[in-house]
Every structure is written in structure tokens, then in C-alpha cells.
Scaffold this motif. Structure first.
Motif, short mmCIF file in Angstrom:
data_model
loop_
_atom_site.label_atom_id
_atom_site.label_comp_id
_atom_site.label_asym_id
_atom_site.label_seq_id
_atom_site.Cartn_x
_atom_site.Cartn_y
_atom_site.Cartn_z
N TYR A 147 0.82 -1.22 0.00
CA TYR A 147 0.00 0.00 0.00
C TYR A 147 0.86 1.27 0.00
O TYR A 147 1.95 1.29 0.56
CB TYR A 147 -0.90 0.01 1.24
N ASP A 148 0.31 2.32 -0.61
CA ASP A 148 0.96 3.64 -0.55
C ASP A 148 0.81 4.24 0.84
O ASP A 148 1.65 5.04 1.26
CB ASP A 148 0.31 4.60 -1.57
N ALA A 149 -0.30 3.89 1.48
CA ALA A 149 -0.54 4.43 2.81
C ALA A 149 -1.41 3.47 3.61
O ALA A 149 -2.28 2.78 3.04
CB ALA A 149 -1.23 5.80 2.70
N ILE A 150 -1.17 3.42 4.93
CA ILE A 150 -1.99 2.62 5.84
C ILE A 150 -2.38 3.51 7.00
O ILE A 150 -1.54 4.21 7.58
CB ILE A 150 -1.25 1.36 6.35
N ILE A 151 -3.68 3.51 7.33
CA ILE A 151 -4.17 4.31 8.45
C ILE A 151 -4.84 3.39 9.46
O ILE A 151 -5.65 2.55 9.09
CB ILE A 151 -5.13 5.44 7.95
N VAL A 152 -4.46 3.54 10.72
CA VAL A 152 -5.09 2.78 11.79
C VAL A 152 -5.94 3.76 12.58
O VAL A 152 -5.44 4.80 13.03
CB VAL A 152 -4.04 2.10 12.69
N GLY A 171 6.01 4.39 1.27
CA GLY A 171 4.66 4.33 1.85
C GLY A 171 4.63 4.82 3.29
O GLY A 171 5.62 4.74 4.00
N ARG A 172 3.47 5.35 3.70
CA ARG A 172 3.30 5.93 5.03
C ARG A 172 2.31 5.11 5.87
O ARG A 172 1.27 4.70 5.37
CB ARG A 172 2.73 7.35 4.94
N LEU A 173 2.67 4.92 7.14
CA LEU A 173 1.74 4.31 8.11
C LEU A 173 1.45 5.34 9.19
O LEU A 173 2.37 5.83 9.85
CB LEU A 173 2.38 3.06 8.74
N VAL A 174 0.18 5.71 9.34
CA VAL A 174 -0.20 6.66 10.38
C VAL A 174 -1.00 5.89 11.43
O VAL A 174 -2.05 5.31 11.12
CB VAL A 174 -1.01 7.84 9.79
N ILE A 175 -0.48 5.87 12.65
CA ILE A 175 -1.05 5.01 13.68
C ILE A 175 -0.93 5.65 15.06
O ILE A 175 0.14 6.13 15.43
CB ILE A 175 -0.34 3.62 13.62
N PRO A 176 -2.05 5.69 15.81
CA PRO A 176 -1.97 6.19 17.18
C PRO A 176 -1.46 5.07 18.08
O PRO A 176 -2.10 4.02 18.19
CB PRO A 176 -3.42 6.56 17.52
N VAL A 188 7.55 6.00 7.77
CA VAL A 188 7.70 5.99 6.32
C VAL A 188 8.70 4.89 5.98
O VAL A 188 9.76 4.80 6.62
CB VAL A 188 8.19 7.35 5.77
N ARG A 189 8.34 4.03 5.03
CA ARG A 189 9.28 2.99 4.63
C ARG A 189 10.26 3.59 3.65
O ARG A 189 9.93 3.83 2.49
CB ARG A 189 8.52 1.82 3.99
N VAL A 190 11.48 3.86 4.10
CA VAL A 190 12.42 4.57 3.24
C VAL A 190 13.19 3.63 2.32
O VAL A 190 13.66 4.04 1.26
CB VAL A 190 13.38 5.48 4.05
N SER A 191 13.34 2.37 2.74
CA SER A 191 13.93 1.36 1.85
C SER A 191 13.35 0.02 2.29
O SER A 191 12.51 -0.03 3.18
CB SER A 191 15.45 1.37 1.96
#
Ligand code: SAH
Length: 213
Positions: A147-152, A171-176, A188-191
């Protein structure tokens, strides 16, 4: 499915409040301005649709506060066409905001009743996820990854490793993250094996729960 001029007026006021509170991504504010939040709320609570608060949606769960929805969406930095995974469909409101932004959304909910309700609602409105799944979002949704982005959208006591592995490079994961209170966190998955981590403000979410299904 009603959206009166009064609703539209109150929505505009809410958008101004969100902008005063620091939400500055025009696309995000626009998306919230285009979605009737009352459609995602319980019948007795619809008059509160444009109050900047979380409200019960049944099963002990809540529709997130508009500020929180805007804040998380802003951190996701999506662009049209992005493939996004949402953990915690709940009312379907956050899902619709992402779809309005042009994302292809895959969403998971672990409470059967809420899953059924959201599935039915998406049949009636113009915002349709690519897929709505009944299951445990802790595991992510490998079949459609990466995924390009994952939101929890629930408070996670720990960082779910599977979600990290299902991100594209970039890709970005935004999670509390946290138990009683959560720190909004963006990875952010940089590699392939490297991730960057940033933390933002404190929030209160209903908990992300494991192993129901
Ligand atoms: N995005 C929602 C927020 C709902 S609250 C909205 O805009 O309304 C968080 C939701 O996460 C709840 O519906 C809860 O049932 C769900 N949830 C909790 N743990 C989960 C898990 N492990 N997998 C999927 N959903 C989960």
C-alpha cells in the motif's frame, strides 16, 4: 439520505473551525466539506454531526472526531490513485474521506455488526471502497499489499509488524500508539528494511483489539 442547506452551512462552519485548529491541507478540508457526516451517525445523534467530537456508533465504538480524521488524513499525504489500507472501518466516515481524495481504499473492521452496517451504507452512497473486509486488521490485508498508505483508526498498544511489511517503499503508516492515551505516529518505509519515525500530538482512541476473528 438527506443533506439540507442547514447541514451544508454547519459543515462549512466546522471546516473553518478545523482550519483554525491548524488543519491546512486544502484537499483534506475540501473532502470533509463534501461529505455529509450525519449519514454516518446514529439516528438520535445526527444533530451533532457538525460538532467537533467523537460519538457512539454502537458496539462500544465511536465515529472519530472530525479534527482527528482531518489530522490523520493530512499526515497520510495521499494523492489521487494511491492504494490505501484502513484498519477500523467503524462508521465508514474516514473511509469516505479517503475515497473523496481519489484513493483506492481497502478497509477492515472486526465488529461484525459495524462491518454489516458500513457495507450496507456504502451501497447507498457514492463513496465506495475497493473492498470492505470483516477481519482482524492487526494482520493487515496481505492479498492486496503493498500500500501507498496505511491508516489505523483505533489506539494500538504496539506497532503491528505486518502493517509495516505491507507498505510500499515510500509508503506511510499513520497510527496512534499507546494504551490509555496514544501518540500519533507516522512511519515511512524509506527502503526495504529501513523506516523513519515521526511523532505528533496526543489523542484518545477506542482500542485496537486482537484475535476476535
Ligand atoms: N474510522 C472509523 C473509526 C472507528 S473507531 C470512523 O471514521 O468511524 C475504530 C474502529 O476500529 C472500531 O469500529 C473498531 O471495531 C475497529 N477495530 C478495533 N480493532 C480492530 C482490528 N484489530 N481490526 C479491525 N478493526 C478494528
Amino acid at each position: 439520505m438527506e443533506d439540507t442547506n442547514k447541514n451544508k452551512g454547519l459543515r462549512k462552519q466546522l471546516i473553518n473551525i478545523l482550519s483554525e485548529k491548524g488543519i491546512n491541507d486544502k484537499n483534506v478540508l475540501n473532502a470533509l466539506n463534501n461529505i455529509p457526516r450525519q449519514w454516518f451517525m446514529e439516528s438520535g445523534l445526527k444533530t451533532y454531526a457538525y460538532t467537533d467530537k467523537a460519538y457512539p456508533i454502537g458496539e462500544g465504538q465511536t465515529i472519530s472526531q472530525p479534527y482527528t480524521v482531518a489530522y490523520q488524513t493530512q499526515l497520510l499525504k495521499t494523492k489521487a490513485g494511491d492504494k490505501v489500507l484502513e484498519v477500523g472501518t467503524g462508521s465508514g466516515y474516514q473511509t469516505s474521506v479517503l475515497i473523496e481524495l481519489g484513493c483506492k481504499v481497502f478497509t477492515i473492521e472486526r465488529q461484525r455488526l459495524l462491518f454489516k452496517k458500513a457495507e450496507l451504507l456504502f451501497k447507498k452512497i457514492k463513496w465506495k471502497p475497493k473492498k470492505i473486509v470483516f477481519g482482524d486488521g492487526y494482520k493487515g490485508l496481505k492479498i492486496n499489499a503493498p500500500y501507498d498508505a496505511i491508516i489505523v483508526t483505533a489506539g494500538s498498544p504496539e506497532l503491528p509488524n505486518n502493517l509495516m511489511l505491507q507498505l510500499k517503499i515510500g509508503g506511510r503508516l499513520v497510527i496512534p500508539i499507546g494504551t490509555k492515551e496514544q501518540t500519533m505516529t507516522r512511519y515511512v518505509r524509506v527502503s526495504d528494511k529501513e523506516y523513519s519515525k515521526e511523532t505528533f500530538g496526543s489523542f484518545r482512541f477506542v482500542p485496537l483489539l486482537k484475535d476476535k476473528v
